[in-house]
Design an enzyme around this catalytic site. Sequence first.
Site, PDB file in Angstrom:
ATOM      1  N   LYS A 138     -49.720  30.743 -21.367  1.00  0.00           N
ATOM      2  CA  LYS A 138     -49.610  29.372 -21.871  1.00  0.00           C
ATOM      3  C   LYS A 138     -50.991  28.806 -22.221  1.00  0.00           C
ATOM      4  CE  LYS A 138     -45.363  28.401 -19.240  1.00  0.00           C
ATOM      5  NZ  LYS A 138     -44.642  27.413 -18.395  1.00  0.00           N
TER       6      LYS A 138
ATOM      7  N   HIS B 295     -45.346  32.103 -18.550  1.00  0.00           N
ATOM      8  CA  HIS B 295     -43.874  32.173 -18.587  1.00  0.00           C
ATOM      9  C   HIS B 295     -43.454  33.616 -18.350  1.00  0.00           C
ATOM     10  CE1 HIS B 295     -39.698  32.013 -19.988  1.00  0.00           C
ATOM     11  NE2 HIS B 295     -39.983  33.122 -20.642  1.00  0.00           N
TER      12      HIS B 295
ATOM     13  N   TYR C 227     -36.750  26.785 -24.652  1.00  0.00           N
ATOM     14  CA  TYR C 227     -36.582  25.880 -23.529  1.00  0.00           C
ATOM     15  C   TYR C 227     -35.291  25.056 -23.649  1.00  0.00           C
ATOM     16  CZ  TYR C 227     -41.203  26.838 -21.482  1.00  0.00           C
ATOM     17  OH  TYR C 227     -42.278  27.425 -20.863  1.00  0.00           O
TER      18      TYR C 227
ATOM     19  N   GLU D 149     -35.037  36.601 -25.332  1.00  0.00           N
ATOM     20  CA  GLU D 149     -36.376  36.056 -25.572  1.00  0.00           C
ATOM     21  C   GLU D 149     -37.238  37.037 -26.358  1.00  0.00           C
ATOM     22  OE1 GLU D 149     -37.896  34.834 -21.737  1.00  0.00           O
ATOM     23  OE2 GLU D 149     -36.481  33.165 -21.603  1.00  0.00           O
TER      24      GLU D 149
ATOM     25  N   ASN E 128     -48.651  25.674 -15.606  1.00  0.00           N
ATOM     26  CA  ASN E 128     -48.489  26.755 -14.626  1.00  0.00           C
ATOM     27  C   ASN E 128     -48.774  28.139 -15.206  1.00  0.00           C
ATOM     28  OD1 ASN E 128     -46.239  27.054 -16.163  1.00  0.00           O
ATOM     29  ND2 ASN E 128     -44.759  26.553 -14.564  1.00  0.00           N
TER      30      ASN E 128
END
Length: 149
Positions: free
Chosen positions: A15, A121, A55, A132, A118
């Site tokens: 991320k 993913h 998401y 995905e 965080n």
Amino acid sequence: MQIANMNEITLVLLKPDCLAKRHCGDVIKRFEQAGLEIVGCKMMFLSEQLLAEHYAHILDKPFYPDVQAFMQSSPTIAIALSGENAVALVRELMGPTDPLKAVPGTIRRDFGEDVKSNIVHGSDSPENALAELKRFFSDDELFTTSLKR
Ligand code: UDP
Ligand code: MG
């Protein structure tokens, strides 16, 4: 999908906070040291539409606009990882969503900041991993193995 080996494959996203903090190498090293192999990798700016699909399960949450802004604050790095039990292994190495609830030694605890920022993913089930991977990679961007045997 080109991949037809016995190993499971999962999607990882490094991320924007991971790139900003220069932790890409640290995070990839954890996965490699756990025996996972990179079978696809690319840098991507994630569109509003791709993020809404990725998401979909949090699209209606009040915090979603913040997640979208965060995920669009820089490009991300999408990685396909292959290995035995890859989906669960990646989730274990990552730790839970909130870095403050993660145990030391997990990626999110060691490098993450809060429940949004965080670092990484990882797909949460083999079924979602396949969906995905299809969303983020075309067939010719995934390799059966990156290693010569
Ligand atoms: N997220 C957030 N606030 C929350 C829950 C999630 O900002 O209360 C963000 C966070 O970046 C998380 C992502 O939304 O990684 C997707 O949420 P999910 O529940 O799928 O968590 P994950 O599978 O990433 O642990
Ligand atoms: Mg998730």
